[in-house]
Structure formats: structure tokens, C-alpha cells
Design an enzyme around this catalytic site. Structure first.
Site, PDB file in Angstrom:
ATOM      1  N   ARG A 169       0.770  -1.244   0.040  1.00  0.00           N
ATOM      2  CA  ARG A 169      -0.028  -0.128  -0.095  1.00  0.00           C
ATOM      3  C   ARG A 169       0.823   1.298   0.190  1.00  0.00           C
ATOM      4  O   ARG A 169       0.537   2.276  -0.821  1.00  0.00           O
ATOM      5  CB  ARG A 169      -0.697  -0.127   1.318  1.00  0.00           C
ATOM      6  CG  ARG A 169      -2.056   0.981   1.226  1.00  0.00           C
ATOM      7  CD  ARG A 169      -2.628   1.145   2.695  1.00  0.00           C
ATOM      8  NE  ARG A 169      -3.134  -0.103   2.871  1.00  0.00           N
ATOM      9  CZ  ARG A 169      -4.206  -0.579   2.978  1.00  0.00           C
ATOM     10  NH1 ARG A 169      -5.330   0.291   2.257  1.00  0.00           N
ATOM     11  NH2 ARG A 169      -4.793  -1.885   3.313  1.00  0.00           N
ATOM     12  N   TYR A 184     -14.467  -2.165   3.564  1.00  0.00           N
ATOM     13  CA  TYR A 184     -13.685  -1.907   4.813  1.00  0.00           C
ATOM     14  C   TYR A 184     -14.110  -0.664   5.319  1.00  0.00           C
ATOM     15  O   TYR A 184     -13.879  -0.081   6.304  1.00  0.00           O
ATOM     16  CB  TYR A 184     -12.243  -1.717   4.524  1.00  0.00           C
ATOM     17  CG  TYR A 184     -11.457  -2.705   3.799  1.00  0.00           C
ATOM     18  CD1 TYR A 184     -11.350  -4.015   4.058  1.00  0.00           C
ATOM     19  CD2 TYR A 184     -10.588  -2.387   2.495  1.00  0.00           C
ATOM     20  CE1 TYR A 184     -10.705  -5.235   3.570  1.00  0.00           C
ATOM     21  CE2 TYR A 184     -10.323  -3.407   1.702  1.00  0.00           C
ATOM     22  CZ  TYR A 184      -9.963  -4.714   2.333  1.00  0.00           C
ATOM     23  OH  TYR A 184      -9.479  -5.469   1.758  1.00  0.00           O
ATOM     24  N   CYS A 236     -26.866  -1.997  -8.059  1.00  0.00           N
ATOM     25  CA  CYS A 236     -28.001  -2.110  -7.166  1.00  0.00           C
ATOM     26  C   CYS A 236     -27.495  -2.885  -5.817  1.00  0.00           C
ATOM     27  O   CYS A 236     -27.941  -3.867  -5.537  1.00  0.00           O
ATOM     28  CB  CYS A 236     -29.149  -3.027  -8.185  1.00  0.00           C
ATOM     29  SG  CYS A 236     -29.404  -2.179  -9.565  1.00  0.00           S
TER      30      CYS A 236
HETATM   31  C1  LIG Z   1      -0.923  -7.982   1.927  1.00  0.00           C
HETATM   32  C2  LIG Z   1       0.285  -8.433   2.206  1.00  0.00           C
HETATM   33  C3  LIG Z   1       1.311  -7.429   2.368  1.00  0.00           C
HETATM   34  C4  LIG Z   1       1.437  -6.213   2.088  1.00  0.00           C
HETATM   35  O1  LIG Z   1       0.742  -5.114   2.866  1.00  0.00           O
HETATM   36  P1  LIG Z   1       0.328  -3.682   2.782  1.00  0.00           P
HETATM   37  O2  LIG Z   1      -0.461  -3.537   3.612  1.00  0.00           O
HETATM   38  O3  LIG Z   1      -0.086  -3.365   1.321  1.00  0.00           O
HETATM   39  O4  LIG Z   1       1.775  -3.211   2.945  1.00  0.00           O
HETATM   40  C5  LIG Z   1       2.630  -7.979   2.747  1.00  0.00           C
HETATM   41  N1  LIG Z   1       2.976  -9.231   3.144  1.00  0.00           N
HETATM   42  C6  LIG Z   1       2.053 -10.134   3.185  1.00  0.00           C
HETATM   43  C7  LIG Z   1       2.319 -11.734   3.485  1.00  0.00           C
HETATM   44  C8  LIG Z   1       0.550  -9.852   2.545  1.00  0.00           C
HETATM   45  O5  LIG Z   1      -0.145 -10.686   2.838  1.00  0.00           O
END
Ligand SMILES: *Cc1c(COP(=O)(O)O)cnc(C)c1O
Length: 429
Positions: A276, A316, A344
Site C-alpha cells: 500500500r 472496509y 444495485c
Molecule cells: C498484503 C500483504 C502485504 C502487503 O501489505 P500492505 O499493507 O499493502 O503493505 C505484505 N505481506 C503479506 C504476506 C501480505 O499478505
């Protein structure tokens, strides 16, 4: 800081006016700025200074091949959670030696693909997965490099649906059993345990949970070493949160400080899996206003993007900032409107936001911070086509995923002979 700024009252992605892309492609579409992706990667890796961790971009945040390739060019590795993501990372030019395979349920085919590609490590999440992986590796005549993913039983204090490190969550091997699992892996000839891994959740905004989890992992690494077992690497996962509005978050520098303080002088290669924080604010979802509807209790702004294009608000309760592509006239008093899609479902809403009072059908809006967990979660619900993704660099833009039209979808739905109907005529409109 991102690269979606107003230039003479018009929102632009880097140097490209959003209106120009909308004219070329129609709406809705996702638009990503290369400059923001690159900046985010550099700031994140820069925060770790000489520690020089291997940064494996978490592909699930945005798995567009061009986005992964943009990061691979900077030296990023990849964290993948499926055979599909593995294929994407390899296609984007990420060297296998920088790919980590995480995830709670891997099929034998996925394990075999990872072993054949020669990836850095497979993060194993249960004792039974150790046996399955050993069987696949044995059949291929290979040794599988594994890390044991530990469930540290730490509350990341984020949204319930993205909390992954508590004992009641499905992820990882429970903390009290992980040490034995590592020792067991060391006794299986087809496996080579190389490290430990942890990932406590996503959109984490405080350092405490990270610190607790990393300290547990470091303590376990020290114990395993005392047991005479080699722990070469620690994979600390991802999860660093980003601001969607004015909410306070942890900076990469504060996150790096939490890592350093929890690990002390433990000599281990570090692997990090940010998703993210690398791509979140590097993308917007551009949508057109279909109508403005004055209700009794509120004003609705109906747009052509919906929950099938961006699920985060529905899934979320996320709230994204929404801005007009053409800046409101100076002095105009913003009006609160609920921005909703055409699907919808009452849950198909992007929330109540202040918008220009003169907003009218045909106007463009940009839903900000949509680069992570946006396009990747889209669906064709309500028979809506999958929308294009566009990458901007400087004054150039390129379509990096075409619109998947309804005709494309219909062409993949053969009819059983007993219905006595001819295959759906695809008109190609
Ligand atoms: C989703 C995930 C990430 C990344 O998470 P972010 O919040 O996008 O940084 C990293 N490692 C694993 C194992 C994940 O499932």
C-alpha cells in the site's frame, strides 16, 4: 506527496491533464503516476539507510505488470501470494532470486512453479504445508528454501478484515509452535529453512504492534540460533498504513526506527514487503457524474464508477478523498454530496464528501489514493466491464490494461447444446 495536482485549475497526473485521458478512453479508468511510485519506493528504501533490506513489493496491492516493472527497474523484488502473481512478477522482469511466495493456501502446482522458477523463499504457514512442499520438492529433485511464517498473536489495531497476526486469524504458525516447526523443517532433506516471517496486517498506523511482533520474531531467531539452527533472514512483512484523509499515520522513517529498535544487533538479512505505502497514493480512479439527485435527506451524486471498480469503501468502510477534475470557482461554497455508483446495492457508495455546488452531469471526479487494493479487487458485478488502467510518466500516458468489454465476457460464455440457442452474437460494439 503525490503527482496529482491542479494545473491552471485542471487536475493533472504529472504533466498529463486528466481530461485528456478521459477524452481518449472514456470513463471510468484508473490512472497511476510513475513519479509517485518511484518517489514512494525511494523514500521507503531510503529510510533504512545502510541496513539495505531486500524490498519485495507486495504485488497484491496493485498487480499490473507495468506497475511491477516500474518497481523492478528500481531494484524491487516481489512478494507474491498466488501462482498468478508469480507469473506476473516474472513477466515484469523481477529476478526469481528476489521473489518471496507468501500465502495460507498454496496448491502443489503453485509450489512446483515457484521451485522451478528458483525463487528466493517460500513462506510456509502450517506444519502440513511443510510436508506438502517437501513432497513437491522431492518429486522435482530440488531443495525448497523456506521461511516459517509465525503468527505472533499481536493486535495490529487496524480494520478487522485486514488484521492477520492474532491467534484467531488463519495466518501463520502459532507462536508457541513455530520454533518446533522450524526445527522439523531442518530435518526434512527436501527443505532448507532459511528464515522466519511475519505479517501482522495492513493499514497499520502505530509503531507498537510492529515493535511487538518484530521483537517476538527476533527473540525466536536468537533462540533458534542457540539451538544450533541457521536463521539467515527475517521477513517482516508489509502493512505500513497511509493517510486516506487527515488521519495520522506512521512515516517510513518511524517504521524503520521501530524495525531497528526491535531487532537490535541481530545480524540477519532483512526482507520487507510493502504494498500500500508504495502504490496507494500513486493512483486515482477517474469517474464521470451521471446525475445529481436532490433527495429529501441528502444530495446524491451518481457517478459511472461503482463498488465493482473500487471495493474498499464497501468492504472496509474506507473513505477516499474525492475531488473535481475542474477546480470549483473561487469562493464557491462546497456542498456535501453522497457519491454513489450505479450498482444495485446500498453499499455501493463512496461516502459523503464536499463537492462544488455547481457540479453537473458530465463533470469528472477523481477518487484519490486508489492505487492500492483498487483495480486488483475489481469484478464484473452487474455485468459491468473491467475498466482500463493508465500509467503516466511525465508528459506521456499509456494504457496498461485495456477495458475488458461486455462482448469480451460474452464471448467466453458458451451455451450448452440442450438450450437450443445459438451462441451469443457478439456485435463488437
Ligand atoms: C498484503 C500483504 C502485504 C502487503 O501489505 P500492505 O499493507 O499493502 O503493505 C505484505 N505481506 C503479506 C504476506 C501480505 O499478505
Amino acid at each position: 506527496m503525490d503527482h496529482f495536482l491542479y494545473r491552471e485549475g485542471r487536475l493533472a497526473a504529472e504533466e498529463v491533464p486528466i481530461e485528456r485521458i478521459a477524452e481518449a478512453l472514456g470513463t471510468p479508468f484508473y490512472c497511476y503516476a510513475v513519479a509517485t511510485i518511484e518517489r514512494n519506493f525511494r523514500v521507503f528504501s531510503g529510510a533504512f539507510g545502510d541496513t539495505d533490506p531486500l524490498i519485495c513489493y507486495a504485488v497484491k496491492a496493485n498487480s499490473n505488470i507495468a506497475v511491477i516493472a516500474t518497481l523492478a527497474r528500481l531494484g524491487a523484488g516481489a512478494d507474491v501470494v498466488s501462482g498468478g502473481e508469480l507469473k506476473r512478477a516474472l513477466a515484469a522482469g523481477v529476478p526469481a532470486s528476489r521473489i518471496v511466495f507468501s500465502g495460507i493456501g498454496k496448491t502443489s502446482d503453485e509450489m512446483a512453479a515457484a521451485l522451478k522458477a528458483g525463487i528466493l523463499q517460500i513462506n510456509v504457514e502450517s506444519e502440513s504445508e511443510l510436508d506438502d512442499l517437501a513432497a513437491v520438492a522431492g518429486e522435482l529433485g530440488r531443495t525448497a528454501p523456506v521461511a516459517i511464517r509465525v503468527n505472533p498473536d499481536v493486535d495490529a489495531r487496524t480494520h478487522d478484515k485486514i488484521t492477520t497476526g492474532k491467534a484467531e486469524n488463519k495466518f501463520g504458525i502459532d507462536w508457541p509452535r513455530a520454533r518446533a516447526a522450524f526445527a522439523r523443517a531442518a530435518e526434512i532433506p527436501a527443505l532448507k529453512p532459511v528464515g522466519l516471517a511475519v505479517h501482522i496486517g495492513s493499514q497499520v498506523t502505530e509503531s507498537g504492534p510492529f515493535r511487538d511482533a518484530f521483537a517476538r520474531l527476533a527473540g525466536m531467531a536468537a533462540q533458534l540460533r542457540a539451538d544450533g539452527l541457521g536463521v539467515e533472514s527475517l521477513d517482516l512483512g508489509g502493512g505500513l498504513g497511509i493517510p486516506y484523509g487527515d488521519d495520522p499515520v506512521l512515516s517510513p522513517a518511524e517504521y524503520a526506527a521501530a524495525v531497528a529498535s526491535a531487532l537490535g544487533d541481530l545480524d540477519c538479512r532483512l526482507i520487507l514487503e510493502p504494498g500500500r505505502v508504495i502504490v496507494g497514493n500513486a493512483g486515482v480512479l477517474v469517474t464521470r457524474v451521471l446525475s445529481v439527485k436532490e433527495g429529501i435527506s441528502r444530495t446524491f451524486c451518481v457517478v459511472d464508477a461503482a463498488m465493482n471498480d473500487l471495493l474498499r469503501p464497501t468492504l472496509y468502510g474506507a473513505r477516499h478523498a474525492i475531488v473535481p477534475v475542474v477546480e470549483a470557482a473561487a469562493g464557491a461554497v462546497p456542498k456535501e454530496m453522497e457519491v454513489v455508483g450505479p450498482v444495485c446495492e446500498t453499499g455501493d457508495t463512496f461516502g459523503v464528501v464536499p463537492l462544488p455546488p455547481a457540479l453537473k452531469p458530465g463533470d469528472l471526479l477523481a477518487i484519490r489514493t486508489a492505487g492500492a487494493y483498487g483495480a486488483v479487487q475489481s469484478s464484473t458485478y452487474n455485468a459491468r466491464p473491467l475498466i482500463p488502467e493508465v500509467l503516466v510518466q511525465g508528459a506521456d500516458f499509456a494504457v496498461v490494461r485495456e477495458r475488458i468489454t461486455v462482448d469480451d465476457m460474452l464471448a467466453r460464455e458458451p451455451l450448452p447444446p440442450w438450450l437450443g440457442l445459438r451462441a451469443v452474437e457478439v456485435t463488437g460494439t
